[in-house]
Enzyme design. Structure first.
Site, PDB file in Angstrom:
ATOM      1  N   THR A  76       0.708  -1.184  -0.193  1.00 37.49           N
ATOM      2  CA  THR A  76       0.189  -0.017  -0.038  1.00 37.49           C
ATOM      3  C   THR A  76       0.691   1.126  -0.031  1.00 37.49           C
ATOM      4  O   THR A  76       0.758   2.171  -0.786  1.00 37.49           O
ATOM      5  CB  THR A  76      -0.908   0.050   1.316  1.00 37.49           C
ATOM      6  OG1 THR A  76      -1.909  -0.959   1.225  1.00 37.49           O
ATOM      7  CG2 THR A  76      -1.501   1.475   1.373  1.00 37.49           C
ATOM      8  N   SER A 203       5.160  -6.940  -1.415  1.00 37.96           N
ATOM      9  CA  SER A 203       4.653  -7.107  -0.328  1.00 37.96           C
ATOM     10  C   SER A 203       5.483  -8.576   0.185  1.00 37.96           C
ATOM     11  O   SER A 203       5.563  -9.495  -0.683  1.00 37.96           O
ATOM     12  CB  SER A 203       3.078  -7.268  -0.152  1.00 37.96           C
ATOM     13  OG  SER A 203       2.657  -7.887   0.724  1.00 37.96           O
ATOM     14  N   ALA A 204       5.617  -8.470   1.402  1.00 39.10           N
ATOM     15  CA  ALA A 204       6.276  -9.827   1.946  1.00 39.10           C
ATOM     16  C   ALA A 204       5.186 -10.629   2.382  1.00 39.10           C
ATOM     17  O   ALA A 204       5.473 -11.940   2.225  1.00 39.10           O
ATOM     18  CB  ALA A 204       7.134  -9.305   3.085  1.00 39.10           C
ATOM     19  N   HIS A 205       4.048 -10.250   2.884  1.00 33.99           N
ATOM     20  CA  HIS A 205       3.195 -11.460   3.565  1.00 33.99           C
ATOM     21  C   HIS A 205       2.488 -11.865   2.606  1.00 33.99           C
ATOM     22  O   HIS A 205       1.819 -12.966   2.837  1.00 33.99           O
ATOM     23  CB  HIS A 205       2.255 -10.712   4.492  1.00 33.99           C
ATOM     24  CG  HIS A 205       1.114  -9.723   4.119  1.00 33.99           C
ATOM     25  ND1 HIS A 205      -0.139 -10.284   4.215  1.00 33.99           N
ATOM     26  CD2 HIS A 205       1.093  -8.601   3.632  1.00 33.99           C
ATOM     27  CE1 HIS A 205      -0.909  -9.256   3.714  1.00 33.99           C
ATOM     28  NE2 HIS A 205      -0.186  -8.253   3.107  1.00 33.99           N
ATOM     29  N   CYS A 328      -9.321  -6.470   2.093  1.00 29.88           N
ATOM     30  CA  CYS A 328      -9.727  -4.885   2.341  1.00 29.88           C
ATOM     31  C   CYS A 328     -11.046  -4.518   2.134  1.00 29.88           C
ATOM     32  O   CYS A 328     -11.286  -3.612   2.669  1.00 29.88           O
ATOM     33  CB  CYS A 328      -8.782  -4.479   1.197  1.00 29.88           C
ATOM     34  SG  CYS A 328      -6.984  -5.170   1.178  1.00 29.88           S
TER      35      CYS A 328
END
Length: 404
Positions: A76, A203-205, A328
């Site tokens: 984000t 993004s890592a997750h 989201c």
């Protein structure tokens, strides 16, 4: 078998145990806990070295230069930095931006903010299979177009856009090209040289790393300039100030290292699971698969079960951790804007469920899920007067409903 079965990998992945083990070594007094910006002692040097290694691991997955990786708090923030950063830096050259209607909210809401600041944004309609038509993109380009932002893999329907072709077009028109790759990094091959992408949000997750850490790839040749959105100590070559969270960065690096090594293995595993789930439900009546089936990642299956309310189906599937739309927006009762953009009506969009699987999903879990889905859908349809009318051959689109 652990219940509920986790089939919501597109929302987040569990951290790979190998990643967690590595992260723990960078937090306590026994480990490497220093501030990477501390240049005067070993604690800082060791932390900086760990950050540099992670930067190399992330760059390797993209075939990029480690100096092109800027750490952020997640995709984000990367989207915000890329889009606002380009808009504010290049606004003398033009104020027109192009994106698509099926982008993530982090892109769409950032665009809305820029519109309030006087920029003009063109939102492209996707085709019914979820893909962006290159001819429509080219037709939307103007002399004052400064940025195109198109996601690589859609978070709700899993379709894969032809990034290389879009990159070629943008490069030939000298337009900056940003790609949100939160859902594709670690799932499909990304080569920034072949794809001609200028900015990539990571993004890592979504790749078995920790939450709260991400990165933005910023091309050096041809050099892309950005206006920083976070000011302070001038970390990350001035793009993003703030003390670097060594343990999270190490986690992201390790997650991306594993993703690169096990890319094919993970892909084949997901494909086997996706086909198993598809085979188990495709003979059911009035079931639609949303999004192109060929140009999509195998980790995602978005299905509409006609004449079943999505919310009630989620309740009935309490032993499955699944979602309707993205995490989201799944808290809202609005039908998915992504599915609406594909041309689905409200009813069908409301009856859709996203199944997403990954590294730790088993075939036994998929088989159990199929059984639960079939029972739940049959039970809910048995209670639906609309289902009875449909079975009687009534065309529900032509019915005149009386308003009492």
């Amino acid at each position: 078998m652990k219940l509920p079965i986790y089939l919501d990998y597109s929302a987040t992945c569990p951290v790979d145990p190998r990643v967690a083990e590595k992260m723990v070594q960078y937090m306590t007094m026994d480990g490497t806990f220093g501030n990477p910006a501390s240049r005067s002692h070993r604690y800082g040097w060791q932390a900086e070295e760990a950050v540099d290694t992670a930067r190399e691991q992330i760059a390797a997955l993209l075939n990029a230069d480690p100096r092109e990786i800027v750490f952020t708090s997640g995709a984000t923030e990367s989207d915000n930095l890329a889009i606002k950063g380009v808009a504010h830096f290049y606004n003398k050259q033009g104020k027109h931006i192009i994106t698509s209607k099926t982008e993530h909210k982090a892109v769409l809401d950032t665009m809305r903010q820029l519109e309030r600041e006087g920029f003009e944004v063109t939102y492209l309609d996707p085709e019914s299979n979820g893909l962006v038509d290159l001819a429509k993109l080219e037709a939307a380009m103007r002399d004052d177009t400064i940025l195109v932002s198109i996601m690589h893999v859609n978070n709700e329907i899993g379709v894969v856009q032809d990034i290389a072709a879009i990159g070629e077009l943008c490069r030939s028109r000298k337009v900056v090209f940003h790609v949100d790759a939160a859902q594709s990094a670690g799932k499909v091959a990304i080569d920034v040289q072949e794809m001609k992408v200028d900015l990539i949000s990571l993004s890592a997750h979504k790749a078995y790393g920790p939450k709260g850490i991400g990165a933005l790839y910023v091309r050096r040749k041809p050099r892309i300039r950005l206006e920083a959105q976070m000011h302070g100590g001038g970390h990350e070559r001035g793009f993003r100030s703030g003390t670097l969270p060594t343990h999270q960065i190490v986690g992201m690096g390790e997650a991306f290292r594993i993703a690169k090594e096990e890319l094919q293995q993970d892909y084949d595993h997901a494909l086997k699971l996706r086909n198993r789930l598809l085979d188990g439900i495709k003979d059911m009546e009035a079931v639609t698969i949303n999004g192109d089936l060929d140009q999509r990642v195998p980790h995602n299956l978005n299905v509409s079960f006609a004449f079943v309310e999505g919310e009630s189906l989620l309740m009935a599937l309490k032993d499955l951790a699944v979602s309707s739309g993205s995490a989201c927006t799944s808290a809202s009762l609005e039908p998915s804007y992504v599915l609406r953009a594909l041309g689905l009506n409200d009813e069908l969009a409301h009856s859709s469920i996203r199944f997403s699987f990954g590294r730790f999903t088993t075939e036994a879990e998929i088989d159990y899920a199929i059984e639960l889905i079939r029972v739940a859908v049959d039970k809910l349809r048995a209670m639906s007067p609309l289902w009875d009318m449909y079975k009687d051959g009534v065309d529900l689109n032509t019915v005149e409903w009386a308003h009492h």
